[in-house]
Design a protein around this motif. Structure first.
Motif, PDB file in Angstrom:
ATOM      1  N   ALA A 100       0.833  -1.205   0.000  1.00  0.00           N
ATOM      2  CA  ALA A 100       0.000   0.000   0.000  1.00  0.00           C
ATOM      3  C   ALA A 100       0.866   1.251   0.000  1.00  0.00           C
ATOM      4  CB  ALA A 100      -0.938  -0.011   1.203  1.00  0.00           C
ATOM      5  N   GLY A 101       1.910   1.244   0.806  1.00  0.00           N
ATOM      6  CA  GLY A 101       2.818   2.397   0.840  1.00  0.00           C
ATOM      7  C   GLY A 101       3.513   2.616  -0.483  1.00  0.00           C
ATOM      8  N   PHE A 102       4.018   1.533  -1.060  1.00  0.00           N
ATOM      9  CA  PHE A 102       4.659   1.651  -2.366  1.00  0.00           C
ATOM     10  C   PHE A 102       3.650   2.108  -3.423  1.00  0.00           C
ATOM     11  CE2 PHE A 102       8.120  -1.444  -0.994  1.00  0.00           C
ATOM     12  CZ  PHE A 102       9.111  -0.468  -1.001  1.00  0.00           C
TER      13      PHE A 102
ATOM     14  N   PRO B  64       8.838  -1.108  -6.235  1.00  0.00           N
ATOM     15  CA  PRO B  64       8.648  -2.311  -7.052  1.00  0.00           C
ATOM     16  C   PRO B  64       7.407  -2.180  -7.930  1.00  0.00           C
ATOM     17  CG  PRO B  64       8.080  -2.736  -4.750  1.00  0.00           C
ATOM     18  CD  PRO B  64       8.705  -1.384  -4.792  1.00  0.00           C
ATOM     19  N   TRP B  65       7.542  -2.582  -9.185  1.00  0.00           N
ATOM     20  CA  TRP B  65       6.432  -2.520 -10.158  1.00  0.00           C
ATOM     21  C   TRP B  65       5.799  -3.901 -10.223  1.00  0.00           C
ATOM     22  CZ3 TRP B  65       3.709   1.122 -12.476  1.00  0.00           C
ATOM     23  CH2 TRP B  65       2.998   0.826 -13.642  1.00  0.00           C
ATOM     24  N   THR B  66       4.895  -4.172  -9.297  1.00  0.00           N
ATOM     25  CA  THR B  66       4.258  -5.482  -9.189  1.00  0.00           C
ATOM     26  C   THR B  66       2.750  -5.320  -9.303  1.00  0.00           C
ATOM     27  OG1 THR B  66       3.993  -5.355  -6.782  1.00  0.00           O
ATOM     28  CG2 THR B  66       6.106  -6.195  -7.624  1.00  0.00           C
TER      29      THR B  66
ATOM     30  N   THR C 126       1.430  -3.569  -6.107  1.00  0.00           N
ATOM     31  CA  THR C 126       1.684  -2.125  -5.992  1.00  0.00           C
ATOM     32  C   THR C 126       0.883  -1.349  -7.027  1.00  0.00           C
ATOM     33  OG1 THR C 126       3.653  -2.304  -7.413  1.00  0.00           O
ATOM     34  CG2 THR C 126       3.981  -2.451  -5.027  1.00  0.00           C
ATOM     35  N   ARG C 127       0.659  -1.924  -8.188  1.00  0.00           N
ATOM     36  CA  ARG C 127      -0.154  -1.229  -9.200  1.00  0.00           C
ATOM     37  C   ARG C 127      -1.606  -1.106  -8.744  1.00  0.00           C
ATOM     38  NH1 ARG C 127       3.215  -4.021 -12.946  1.00  0.00           N
ATOM     39  NH2 ARG C 127       1.698  -5.670 -13.372  1.00  0.00           N
TER      40      ARG C 127
ATOM     41  N   ALA D 259      -1.709   1.563  -6.196  1.00  0.00           N
ATOM     42  CA  ALA D 259      -1.527   2.873  -6.830  1.00  0.00           C
ATOM     43  C   ALA D 259      -2.853   3.385  -7.382  1.00  0.00           C
ATOM     44  CB  ALA D 259      -0.488   2.782  -7.940  1.00  0.00           C
ATOM     45  N   LEU D 260      -3.610   2.517  -8.031  1.00  0.00           N
ATOM     46  CA  LEU D 260      -4.920   2.922  -8.542  1.00  0.00           C
ATOM     47  C   LEU D 260      -5.833   3.359  -7.402  1.00  0.00           C
ATOM     48  CD1 LEU D 260      -5.782   0.315 -11.329  1.00  0.00           C
ATOM     49  CD2 LEU D 260      -5.272   2.736 -11.607  1.00  0.00           C
ATOM     50  N   ARG D 261      -5.815   2.607  -6.333  1.00  0.00           N
ATOM     51  CA  ARG D 261      -6.654   2.954  -5.181  1.00  0.00           C
ATOM     52  C   ARG D 261      -6.253   4.301  -4.588  1.00  0.00           C
ATOM     53  NH1 ARG D 261      -5.987  -2.988  -2.265  1.00  0.00           N
ATOM     54  NH2 ARG D 261      -7.082  -4.205  -3.879  1.00  0.00           N
ATOM     55  N   ALA D 262      -4.999   4.681  -4.784  1.00  0.00           N
ATOM     56  CA  ALA D 262      -4.491   5.930  -4.198  1.00  0.00           C
ATOM     57  C   ALA D 262      -4.696   7.146  -5.093  1.00  0.00           C
ATOM     58  CB  ALA D 262      -3.007   5.778  -3.869  1.00  0.00           C
TER      59      ALA D 262
END
Length: 248
Positions: free
Chosen positions: A4-6, A25-27, A30-31, A34-37
């Motif tokens: 979540a932090g990443f 990290p591009w996983t 994390t993606r 990122a959308l949720r953020a």
């Protein structure tokens, strides 16, 4: 919660020019985070705009509006404006589908792109001026960038994708419908306190439906540039709705 932090950092790095010298990290995890953020990033941008309003309270209103607009563009680095310009050139060409796609990818800037940029920034600046003159509550400045970025998540999750390639396709593959709901959660408290918040939600839904329909008709779906254009167009539309609400 590390993912979540990443994810939040990835969203900030992708949507803003706020310097964050951290390799994330591009996983798939994390993606998704990122959308949720995305709306959280919008809240941060809106918070910085609201802070600027407070700091510039002694300035004449036109200069306040211009300073806010300049800050707004600087924080996003003009990333979404690039999408607006590419889309304007492609739509303005009235060319066949494949030619429109070629124009979208062309690095050269055409006359339709310049006109779209000028009119979008002019309308945005004047609406900021009008809202400041009307004594807009600072919560509105938080809501507009946050909702526009939620709109991008909604389009990415729900609208047809034009091609199975690019960042939009990669992000769609790992996203789920629950990500859309989770991205909206940070905005619930905001709309509890914001008078007319429900109107912004309805207005955003109408804009997204119209935008998605135009993209499907013109390109058979959306891509990353169109998501950027939707953020800019959504912000402009929501500013207009806010002014209409406050001036009624």
């Amino acid at each position: 919660m590390v993912a979540a932090g990443f994810g939040l950092v990835l969203a900030l790095q992708f949507l803003t020019r706020i310097p964050l010298p951290l390799a994330c990290p591009w996983t798939p995890a994390t993606r998704r985070w990122a959308l949720r953020a995305y709306p959280l990033v919008g809240l941060l941008l809106g918070g910085l705009l609201a802070l600027a309003v407070q700091l510039l309270s002694g300035w004449p209103t036109p200069l306040q509006a211009l300073a806010l607009l300049s800050l707004w563009v600087a924080l996003s680095g003009g990333l979404h404006l690039d999408g607006v310009m590419d889309l304007a050139d492609a739509l303005g060409s009235n060319a066949p589908l494949e030619r429109r796609w070629a124009i979208m990818k062309d690095a050269q800037v055409g006359s339709f792109a310049i006109l779209a940029l000028i009119f979008l920034l002019a309308w945005k600046g004047l609406l900021l001026w009008a809202l400041l003159e009307a004594g807009v509550a600072l919560l509105w400045l938080l809501a507009v960038p946050a909702l526009a970025r939620f709109g991008a998540v909604a389009l990415l999750r729900l609208a047809p994708l034009a091609r199975r390639e690019g960042l939009a396709w990669a992000w769609r593959q790992e996203s789920r419908h629950r990500d859309l709901g989770l991205s909206l959660l940070p905005l619930v408290a905001l709309f509890w306190w914001l008078p007319g918040g429900w109107l912004l939600l309805v207005a955003l839904a109408a804009f997204l439906l119209a935008f998605a329909a135009l993209m499907v008709r013109s390109f058979r779906g959306i891509n990353g540039d169109m998501l950027g254009a939707a953020i800019e167009g959504g912000e402009l539309w929501l500013l207009l709705v806010a002014w209409l609400w406050l001036s009624s």
